[in-house]
Enzyme design. Structure first.
Site, short mmCIF file in Angstrom:
data_model
loop_
_atom_site.label_atom_id
_atom_site.label_comp_id
_atom_site.label_asym_id
_atom_site.label_seq_id
_atom_site.Cartn_x
_atom_site.Cartn_y
_atom_site.Cartn_z
N ASP A 174 3.23 -13.12 12.79
CA ASP A 174 3.11 -12.94 11.34
C ASP A 174 4.21 -13.67 10.58
OD1 ASP A 174 1.83 -9.55 10.99
OD2 ASP A 174 1.57 -10.99 12.62
N HIS A 176 3.75 -13.83 6.84
CA HIS A 176 3.68 -13.09 5.56
C HIS A 176 4.43 -13.76 4.44
CE1 HIS A 176 1.29 -9.69 6.64
NE2 HIS A 176 2.02 -9.42 7.69
N ASP A 203 -1.93 -13.60 9.74
CA ASP A 203 -1.06 -13.01 8.71
C ASP A 203 -0.06 -14.02 8.16
OD1 ASP A 203 -0.77 -9.43 9.39
OD2 ASP A 203 -2.47 -10.71 8.93
N ASP A 206 0.52 -12.85 2.06
CA ASP A 206 0.76 -11.50 1.53
C ASP A 206 2.19 -11.06 1.74
OD1 ASP A 206 -2.50 -9.97 2.12
OD2 ASP A 206 -1.61 -10.78 0.29
N ARG A 207 2.67 -10.28 0.79
CA ARG A 207 4.01 -9.68 0.81
C ARG A 207 5.14 -10.64 0.46
NH1 ARG A 207 4.43 -4.62 2.92
NH2 ARG A 207 2.50 -3.77 3.73
N ASN A 235 -5.46 -9.93 9.99
CA ASN A 235 -6.13 -8.98 9.10
C ASN A 235 -5.81 -9.24 7.63
OD1 ASN A 235 -3.52 -7.91 9.85
ND2 ASN A 235 -4.07 -6.07 8.75
N HIS A 236 -4.77 -10.02 7.36
CA HIS A 236 -4.47 -10.35 5.97
C HIS A 236 -5.15 -11.64 5.49
CE1 HIS A 236 -1.48 -7.37 4.49
NE2 HIS A 236 -1.45 -7.10 5.78
N HIS A 287 -4.77 -11.65 16.99
CA HIS A 287 -3.81 -11.09 16.04
C HIS A 287 -3.44 -9.64 16.30
CE1 HIS A 287 -1.59 -10.41 12.38
NE2 HIS A 287 -2.34 -9.35 12.14
N ARG A 376 -3.44 3.31 10.56
CA ARG A 376 -3.88 2.17 9.77
C ARG A 376 -5.26 2.37 9.16
NH1 ARG A 376 -0.68 -2.76 10.79
NH2 ARG A 376 0.18 -2.70 12.88
N HIS A 403 0.93 -8.59 14.53
CA HIS A 403 0.44 -7.44 13.74
C HIS A 403 1.43 -6.31 13.54
CE1 HIS A 403 -2.78 -5.21 11.84
NE2 HIS A 403 -3.00 -4.38 12.84
N ASP A 579 -13.36 -7.55 -12.74
CA ASP A 579 -12.99 -8.68 -13.58
C ASP A 579 -13.26 -9.98 -12.83
OD1 ASP A 579 -9.83 -10.07 -14.62
OD2 ASP A 579 -11.82 -10.28 -15.52
N SER A 583 -10.24 -12.72 -16.03
CA SER A 583 -9.70 -12.88 -17.37
C SER A 583 -8.54 -11.93 -17.61
CB SER A 583 -10.79 -12.62 -18.40
OG SER A 583 -11.23 -11.27 -18.26
N ASN A 621 -4.51 -4.18 -27.99
CA ASN A 621 -5.06 -5.19 -28.90
C ASN A 621 -6.03 -4.57 -29.88
OD1 ASN A 621 -3.73 -6.85 -27.14
ND2 ASN A 621 -5.57 -7.34 -25.98
N SER A 625 -10.96 -3.87 -25.57
CA SER A 625 -10.78 -4.28 -24.17
C SER A 625 -9.38 -3.94 -23.71
CB SER A 625 -11.04 -5.78 -24.02
OG SER A 625 -10.07 -6.50 -24.74
N GLU A 630 -1.53 -4.80 -17.73
CA GLU A 630 -0.57 -4.09 -18.56
C GLU A 630 -0.72 -2.60 -18.36
OE1 GLU A 630 -0.18 -6.99 -22.42
OE2 GLU A 630 0.29 -4.85 -22.61
#
Lengths: 652, 181
Positions: A174, A176, A203, A206-207, A235-236, A287, A376, A403, A579, A583, A621, A625, A630
Site C-alpha cells: 500500500d 495510499h 491501494d 486515498d488518505r 480495495n481502494h 492485495h 472490516r 492491506h 450530485d 456541482s 444562499n 439549494s 458546507e
C-alpha cells in the site's frame, strides 16, 4: 597494609559504580519498554478505528440496497430525483475525443509536458516535477488514463511473471497517496525498467495527499514498461471508497475544471486493473487475502471489469421487474452498474463478486478456519490451515499480500507461507510505522528492505515520536467518544445506581466497550480519557469536558448535532452520489428525501422537522439549494486545548 | 491464589500507585482486575490473535504493567513461562498465573526518582551535575547489565545536550518523569 585498604576502597567504589549502573539501566529499560507499549497502544487505536470505519462502509452498502428496494415509493413523488440518483452514467465506448479532445493546454502552463508515445524520460520528467510540487495538467492526466485503460484491457486477470538471478522482482504494498515513500523506494531500489521489474500490490490512492501523482507515476511507468511494471487492484481502487477516503476530494480540488471527467474515466480504469500476479508459478501476489472457497480458475476467467465497487453487489433483478420499473419511472433508470438492456449478463454472479471481495479484503489470522471479517465488514479472516489448503491446491509456495499496516513494514505469518508488505511509512501518524518492500528472485530467499520517511534531517528521540503518535490517537478516539456521547452517558448512568457520577474502572471499561465496540484496552487507556480519584473510581463525565462538537446553529439540539456528526462521512458519500454533476449543490427536496430514507434505514431517532429546520437555516444562499460540503464541514469537533483548530469563521 | 494474599501491603505507602483502588477490595476482586489488566497488555502484542506473543516482547509487556525486573530476573521469568521445548512464543495460559503472582507479590518495584538521581551522582563524584557522553557510554555498555548499541543510541538521543555533548542528568530525569505522568 596500605595496599589492602586502598584496594578494598577501590573495590567498594567500583561496586557502588556497578550498582549505580544497574539502577540506571534497570530504570531505562523499564521506561523504554513503557514507551514502546504506548506506541503499540496508539497503533491499536488507529487500527481499530480504521477498521470500524470500513465496517461502516458495509452499512452504507446495505443502505443502497435498501434505497433501491424502497425507491418505488420515493419515485412516485419525485421521478427525476430517482433517475438522477440511479441514472446510468456508463460511457464504455466513448473514444479519445470525448475525453481528451476538448481539453486545451495553455501556453502559460509551466508543468510537465508528456510526449506520447511515452518513454523513460517522461518518468523522470514527472518525478522531478512532482518533487517540486507541480501539478500535471488535466489534459495529460486524461491522456494517460485513456492509454492506460487501453493497455490494461489487454492484460489477463493474473499476470504470470518469471524471475531469474539476474532479474529479480520488487514487490511494494500500500502507498495510499504518500509520494515521499514511492520516491524513497525508487531512490533506494532504482526506477522501474526492463531489468528492474516491480509489482505494486494495490491501494495506491486515498488518505495521503498525492494520490494523483502516485497514479500518474505508476501508470506512466506501466505504459513505458507494460511487461515489467505490474499493478494489482486493491480495495481502494474503487470509486466509492475514494468518495469516503479522500481521493475524490483531492481530484476535485486539484482539477476544478476537469476533475469530473478524470473521476469518470478513473472508474473504468480501476475495473481493468488485474486481480493479481503470479511469480515463477510459486508466489501469488494479491492485495488482501484468500478464503476457503477461493477458486483461482474462476478468478482467472471471470470478466474482472464488471467488478465496479465493493458497495455495489449484484442486484437480484429479474426481467419483469426491470420492465415494470421502466414503465413507472419513464426513463431507463436503474441502479448504477446495471445496464438497462436488463440482462443479468452485465453483472457478475454473486459468487464471482464474493470471490473478488475475498481477494481484496481478507486478512490472515492465527486462528484456524475461515471467518467473516467482522471488523472490516467484508472478506474474511483466514487461518494457517486455509493458507496451506489453497496454496497446495494450486501448487503454490507463498502468498504475498498487503492491506494491513505493520509496525515494521512487513510481517511473516502462517509458518512463513504468508507475507504482508506495506509500503506507506508513518501511515497513521509520524512515527507510527516503517514501510517495506520485498525483492524476490528464483532460487533465492526473499529479501526485505525497510525505511521510514522523516521530515527532519535527524530523527526525533523516541519519547517525542511516541508522544506525537499517542496524542494523535487519543484525539481521534475522543472524537469517537463525543460522537456517541448520548449513548455512552446512558450506559454509564445505568450502572451508576446512586447517581454519584462515578463508576469503578471495571464498570467504566465495560460500558465503553459495549457502546463503542472497538475492542480496545480501556483500562490501560483510562488515564488518557478520564480522571480517576484517589479511590480509583472514574469520573465518567470527565471525558467530555475538553471536547465538544461545534454547533453550526446555536439552537440545534445536541443529539441532532451528534448524530449528524457521527454519520457525516456516510452522508457525504450519499450526497456525492446524488450530485452526479459534481456541482456541490443539492435541492432542499432532494435533501429531505435523502434524509428520510437515511433516518428510517439507520433507525436514527431524529425528527424530520428538526433536520428540515437545520437545513433551512443552513441554506445560506437562500435559493433553495444546499451546498452540502458546507453543510457537512459545519460539523467538526473542537478540542479545548488546541492551539490551532479549524475555525470556519465564514459561517456566522 | 487469594488465600495466600498478604494483607500487609495496605500499610505500605508505595502501594498507593497503580493499584490503589484495590486497597479496599476483596482479594478476589483484586485478582480479577489484575487478570483483566494483564489480558489487555498481552492482547496488544498478540498480533495474530491466537493467545501467543513473541518471547522477545515479553519484557516489554511485563514492564508496561509497571514492573521493573532486571535482565537477569527477566530471564528467570521467561524460563517460568516458556514451553518445555521453547517455541519462540509464550502462551497466555502460562503467562497469566505467573504474572498475576508477580503483581500480587509486588515484585520488581520501579526505581523511585531520588534513588535514580543518587545513582547518577555516584557516577559523577566530582559533582559537576553532568556526565560526558563518553563516560555515560562507558558505564552503560561496560558495567552492570550492559546496553546493546541500539539501547545506548536510543538513550543518548533523548538524554544528550548536543551543544555540550554531555548529559545533564537532573534535567533528564525530570523530563522523563514528566513525560510519564
Amino acid at each position: 597494609m596500605g595496599c589492602g585498604t586502598s584496594s578494598s576502597a577501590k573495590d567498594r567504589k567500583s561496586e557502588r559504580a556497578l550498582r549505580a549502573a544497574l539502577i540506571i539501566q534497570n530504570w531505562y529499560r523499564g521506561y523504554s519498554a513503557r514507551l514502546k507499549a504506548r506506541q503499540r497502544y496508539a497503533l491499536t487505536i488507529f487500527q481499530s478505528i480504521e477498521y470500524a470505519d470500513e465496517q461502516g462502509q458495509l452499512q452504507l452498502s446495505n443502505f443502497f440496497s435498501f434505497m433501491f428496494e424502497n425507491y418505488t415509493h420515493v419515485c412516485e413523488k419525485d421521478p427525476e430525483f430517482v433517475s438522477r440518483l440511479f441514472g446510468n452514467t456508463h460511457q464504455d465506448d466513448k473514444d479519445r475525443q470525448d475525453y481528451v479532445g476538448l481539453v486545451d493546454v495553455p501556453d502559460s502552463y509551466n508543468g510537465p509536458r508528456l510526449q506520447f508515445p511515452l518513454t523513460f524520460t517522461d518518468i523522470d520528467l514527472l518525478i522531478e516535477a512532482f518533487k517540486q510540487q507541480q501539478i500535471l495538467h488535466a489534459y495529460y492526466v486524461l491522456e494517460v488514463l485513456f492509454e492506460t485503460k487501453k493497455v490494461l484491457k489487454q492484460m489477463p486477470n493474473f499476470t504470470h511473471v518469471k524471475t531469474s538471478p539476474s532479474k529479480q522482482i520488487t514487490i511494494c504494498g500500500d502507498l495510499h497517496g504518500k509520494l515521499d515513500d514511492l520516491l524513497l523506494i525508487f531512490y533506494k531500489n532504482g526506477l522501474p525498467s526492463g531489468s528492474n521489474p516491480y509489482v505494486f500490490n494495490g491501494d495506491f490512492v486515498d488518505r495521503g495527499k498525492n494520490s494523483v501523482e502516485i497514479l500518474m507515476i505508476l501508470f506512466v511507468s506501466f505504459l513505458v514498461y507494460p511487461n515489467d511494471l505490474h499493478l494489482n487492484r486493491g480495495n481502494h481502487e474503487d470509486f466509492m471508497m475514494n468518495m469516503r477516503y479522500g481521493f475524490t476530494k483531492e481530484v476535485l480540488h486539484k482539477y476544478k475544471l476537469h476533475g469530473r471527467k478524470i473521476l469518470q474515466l478513473l472508474e473504468d480504469v480501476y475495473t481493468w486493473l488485474p486481480i493479481g500476479t503470479i511469480i515463477d508459478n510459486e508466489v501469488l501476489v494479491i492485495h488482501g487475502g484468500i478464503s476457503e472457497s477461493t477458486d483461482l480458475n474462476l478468478l482467472h476467467h471471470m470478466e474482472r471489469n464488471k467488478m465496479k465497487s465493493v458497495l455495489m453487489p449484484p442486484f437480484p433483478i429479474d426481467e419483469d421487474y426491470a420492465a415494470d420499473l421502466k414503465n413507472k419511472v419513464g426513463t431507463t433508470a436503474v441502479p448504477r452498474g446495471v445496464r438497462t438492456s436488463g440482462s443479468l449478463s452485465e453483472q457478475l454472479t454473486k459468487h464471482e463478486w464474493e470471490q473478488v471481495i475475498d481477494i481484496l479484503w481478507s486478512d490472515p489470522r492465527g486462528k484456524r478456519g475461515c471467518y467473516p471479517n467482522t471488523s472490516r465488514g467484508g472478506g474474511c479472516y483466514f487461518g494457517p490451515d486455509i493458507t496451506s489448503k489453497i496454496l497446495n491446491r494450486y501448487q503454490l509456495k507463498m502468498l504475498v499480500r498487503s492491506h494491513e499496516c505493520k509496525p515494521e513494514g512487513y510481517e511473516i505469518c502462517h509458518d512463513g507461507k504468508v507475507v504482508t508488505v506495506f509500503s506507506a511509512s508513518n501511515y497513521y501518524e509520524e512515527g507510527s510505522n516503517r514501510g517495506a518492500y520485498i525483492r524476490l528472485g528464483s532460487g533465492m530467499t526473499p529479501q526485505f528492505f525497510q525505511y521510514q520517511v522523516t521530515r527532519a534531517t535527524c530523527s526525533r528521540p523516541l519519547y517525542q515520536r511516541v508522544n506525537i503518535m499517542e496524542s494523535s490517537a487519543i484525539r481521534i478516539l475522543k472524537e469517537r467518544l463525543i460522537s456517541r456521547k448520548t449513548d455512552l452517558i446512558r450506559a454509564f448512568q445505568l450502572q451508576d445506581r446512586n447517581k454519584s457520577g462515578k463508576l469503578s474502572l471495571g464498570q467504566w471499561a465495560f460500558s465503553m466497550e459495549n457502546v463503542l465496540g472497538l475492542n480496545l484496552p480501556w483500562r490501560s487507556l483510562s488515564s488518557h480519557l478520564v480522571t480517576t480519584d484517589k479511590d480509583g473510581n472514574v469520573d465518567y463525565m470527565s471525558s467530555f469536558q475538553d471536547v465538544h462538537i461545534q454547533k453550526p446553529v446555536k439552537e440545534a439540539q445536541s443529539t441532532l448535532i451528534e448524530t449528524l456528526y457521527r454519520h457525516r462521512t456516510d452522508l457525504q458519500i450519499i450526497f456525492n452520489i446524488i450530485d452526479s454533476d459534481h456541482s456541490g449543490l443539492i435541492s432542499m427536496e432532494e435533501f429531505r428525501t435523502m434524509w428520510k430514507l437515511f433516518n428510517s434505514h439507520y433507525s436514527v431517532h431524529i425528527d424530520d422537522s428538526q433536520v428540515d429546520e437545520l437545513a433551512e437555516r443552513m441554506d445560506l444562499n437562500k435559493d433553495g439549494s444546499i451546498d452540502f460540503n458546507e453543510f457537512l464541514n459545519a460539523f467538526y469537533v473542537v478540542h479545548k486545548f488546541d492551539k490551532l483548530h479549524k475555525s470556519d469563521s465564514t459561517l456566522a | 491464589n487469594p488465600q495466600s494474599f498478604n494483607v500487609s501491603y495496605k500499610k505500605d505507602p508505595e502501594w498507593h500507585g497503580a493499584y490503589s483502588h484495590l486497597a479496599r477490595s476483596l482479594p478476589e476482586i483484586a485478582v480479577a482486575e489484575f487478570h483483566k489488566k494483564i489480558k489487555e497488555a498481552f492482547e496488544v502484542f498478540d498480533h495474530e490473535s491466537n493467545n501467543t506473543v513473541d518471547v522477545r516482547e515479553i519484557g516489554t509487556i511485563i514492564r508496561s504493567l509497571g514492573c521493573c525486573p532486571s535482565e537477569g530476573e527477566l530471564h528467570d521469568l521467561i524460563a517460568e513461562v516458556e514451553e518445555e521445548e521453547p517455541t519462540g512464543y509464550i502462551r497466555y495460559e502460562k503467562f497469566l498465573p505467573v504474572m498475576t503472582q508477580v503483581l500480587l507479590e509486588r515484585r520488581y518495584r520501579p526505581i523511585p526518582e531520588d534513588i535514580l538521581l543518587r545513582a547518577f551522582e555516584v557516577l559523577d563524584p566530582a559533582k559537576r551535575g553532568f556526565l560526558s557522553k563518553e563516560e555515560l557510554i562507558k558505564y552503560m555498555t561496560e558495567e552492570g547489565e550492559p546496553f546493546s548499541q541500539e539501547e545506548m543510541e536510543e538513550m543518548l538521543s533523548a538524554a544528550i545536550d548536543p551543544e555540550s555533548n554531555s548529559i545533564h542528568y537532573k534535567d533528564y530525569i525530570t523530563m522523563m518523569v514528566i513525560d510519564e505522568n
